[in-house]
Design an enzyme around this catalytic site. Sequence first.
Site, PDB file in Angstrom:
ATOM      1  N   ARG A 110       0.793  -1.126   0.022  1.00 45.67           N
ATOM      2  CA  ARG A 110      -0.093  -0.007  -0.007  1.00 45.67           C
ATOM      3  C   ARG A 110       0.705   1.176  -0.151  1.00 45.67           C
ATOM      4  O   ARG A 110       1.642   1.385   0.799  1.00 45.67           O
ATOM      5  CB  ARG A 110      -0.974  -0.253   1.221  1.00 45.67           C
ATOM      6  CG  ARG A 110      -2.042   0.804   1.296  1.00 45.67           C
ATOM      7  CD  ARG A 110      -2.912   0.278   2.502  1.00 45.67           C
ATOM      8  NE  ARG A 110      -2.442   0.790   3.738  1.00 45.67           N
ATOM      9  CZ  ARG A 110      -3.045   1.243   4.736  1.00 45.67           C
ATOM     10  NH1 ARG A 110      -4.289   1.156   4.617  1.00 45.67           N
ATOM     11  NH2 ARG A 110      -2.691   1.452   5.683  1.00 45.67           N
ATOM     12  N   THR A 114      -0.769   7.512  -0.675  1.00 44.29           N
ATOM     13  CA  THR A 114      -1.976   7.500  -1.732  1.00 44.29           C
ATOM     14  C   THR A 114      -2.891   6.530  -1.123  1.00 44.29           C
ATOM     15  O   THR A 114      -4.152   6.442  -1.251  1.00 44.29           O
ATOM     16  CB  THR A 114      -1.992   7.058  -3.176  1.00 44.29           C
ATOM     17  OG1 THR A 114      -1.247   5.765  -3.095  1.00 44.29           O
ATOM     18  CG2 THR A 114      -1.003   8.097  -3.673  1.00 44.29           C
ATOM     19  N   ASP A 206       0.911  -2.350  12.303  1.00 37.56           N
ATOM     20  CA  ASP A 206       1.348  -2.777  11.044  1.00 37.56           C
ATOM     21  C   ASP A 206       1.366  -4.279  11.032  1.00 37.56           C
ATOM     22  O   ASP A 206       2.691  -4.721  11.731  1.00 37.56           O
ATOM     23  CB  ASP A 206       2.474  -2.133  10.489  1.00 37.56           C
ATOM     24  CG  ASP A 206       2.791  -2.549   9.052  1.00 37.56           C
ATOM     25  OD1 ASP A 206       3.168  -3.656   8.751  1.00 37.56           O
ATOM     26  OD2 ASP A 206       2.687  -1.573   8.333  1.00 37.56           O
TER      27      ASP A 206
HETATM   28  C1  PRP Z   1      -1.208  -4.258   4.903  1.00 37.12           C
HETATM   29  C2  PRP Z   1      -1.875  -5.580   5.006  1.00 37.12           C
HETATM   30  C3  PRP Z   1      -2.886  -5.366   3.715  1.00 37.12           C
HETATM   31  C4  PRP Z   1      -3.062  -3.885   3.356  1.00 37.12           C
HETATM   32  C5  PRP Z   1      -4.589  -3.599   3.986  1.00 37.12           C
HETATM   33  O1  PRP Z   1      -0.086  -4.491   3.916  1.00 37.12           O
HETATM   34  O2  PRP Z   1      -1.524  -6.774   5.051  1.00 37.12           O
HETATM   35  O3  PRP Z   1      -2.244  -6.026   2.538  1.00 37.12           O
HETATM   36  O4  PRP Z   1      -2.014  -3.343   4.314  1.00 37.12           O
HETATM   37  O5  PRP Z   1      -4.835  -2.159   3.582  1.00 37.12           O
HETATM   38  P1  PRP Z   1      -5.746  -1.952   2.535  1.00 37.12           P
HETATM   39  O6  PRP Z   1      -7.064  -2.519   2.916  1.00 37.12           O
HETATM   40  O7  PRP Z   1      -6.167  -0.435   2.856  1.00 37.12           O
HETATM   41  O8  PRP Z   1      -5.014  -2.167   1.260  1.00 37.12           O
HETATM   42  P2  PRP Z   1       1.015  -3.547   3.496  1.00 37.12           P
HETATM   43  O9  PRP Z   1       0.698  -2.683   2.281  1.00 37.12           O
HETATM   44  O10 PRP Z   1       1.439  -2.752   4.633  1.00 37.12           O
HETATM   45  O11 PRP Z   1       2.201  -4.709   3.015  1.00 37.12           O
HETATM   46  P3  PRP Z   1       2.961  -5.674   3.829  1.00 37.12           P
HETATM   47  O12 PRP Z   1       1.811  -6.838   3.923  1.00 37.12           O
HETATM   48  O13 PRP Z   1       4.035  -5.867   2.752  1.00 37.12           O
HETATM   49  O14 PRP Z   1       3.430  -5.249   5.071  1.00 37.12           O
HETATM   50  N1  URA Z   2      -2.370  -2.449   7.001  1.00 37.33           N
HETATM   51  C1  URA Z   2      -1.938  -3.035   8.309  1.00 37.33           C
HETATM   52  O1  URA Z   2      -0.929  -3.560   8.425  1.00 37.33           O
HETATM   53  N2  URA Z   2      -2.546  -2.343   9.727  1.00 37.33           N
HETATM   54  C2  URA Z   2      -3.402  -1.602   9.270  1.00 37.33           C
HETATM   55  O2  URA Z   2      -4.230  -1.281  10.268  1.00 37.33           O
HETATM   56  C3  URA Z   2      -4.054  -0.998   8.222  1.00 37.33           C
HETATM   57  C4  URA Z   2      -3.185  -1.672   7.124  1.00 37.33           C
END
Ligand code: PRP
Ligand code: URA
Length: 215
Positions: A110, A114, A206
């Site tokens: 993500r 944005t 996170d």
């Molecule tokens: C986190 C999580 C989801 C996403 C959720 O991943 O694991 O994939 O955010 O957010 P959303 O519903 O607003 O899209 P992240 O982008 O932090 O990547 P990661 O899993 O590599 O830490």
């Molecule tokens: N991704 C995460 O890991 N945690 C949140 O709360 C939202 C997005």
Amino acid sequence: MRGDFYMEKLIVMDHPLIKHKITYIKDKSTGAKEFRELIKEVAMLMAYEVTRELPLKKVEIETPLTTTESEVISGKKLGIIPILRAGLGMVDGMLNLIPTAKVGHIGLYRDPETLEPVEYYCKLPTDVEERELIVIDPMLATGGSAKAAITFLKNRGAKNIKLVSILGCPEGVATIHKEHPDVDIYLGCLDEKLNDHGYILPGLGDAGDRLFGTK
Ligand code: PRP
Ligand code: URA
């Protein structure tokens, strides 16, 4: 799991073991090792619920005492699709209960500014169009990542998709209901809302960072 909260296309778990484990997942004092174990255990418990409708067929077997008719799963082809990276934390728990499922990976992160998902990797089973797919990601926040992953799978022919997340919020559920009304959403816990940075509140922070010890 009697007592689970069912809205149309949204199933929220209502089991004491899941509630107990999610409490420790949310607690910031839970360290990475225990956090990983708990994510895996909740994923395994949710696999039980998500496979509830699998079709069965009758077979004849011999017990040590007699011959009897019994039931086995009737060869449904399943696929587990973790959204990288945090979805990886749920794979082993799911595979514990569904060991014959194929695993495909979709890499999305993500964009912190944005909040839009950016794709960086994809490797899927060749026959996704024939499989019942279970998309897994611990977090359903804005819903952007799950929405993109599901669109991606549908563009490759997938017809039968479920989404399993450990924590979700109303905003993410609404996104998936609107964009993919055919997809059943299974949540371990439905939290209250998103904050201004797109994080779930109360949430767990996170998920990827807590699983892999990054910051
Ligand atoms: C986190 C999580 C989801 C996403 C959720 O991943 O694991 O994939 O955010 O957010 P959303 O519903 O607003 O899209 P992240 O982008 O932090 O990547 P990661 O899993 O590599 O830490
Ligand atoms: N991704 C995460 O890991 N945690 C949140 O709360 C939202 C997005």
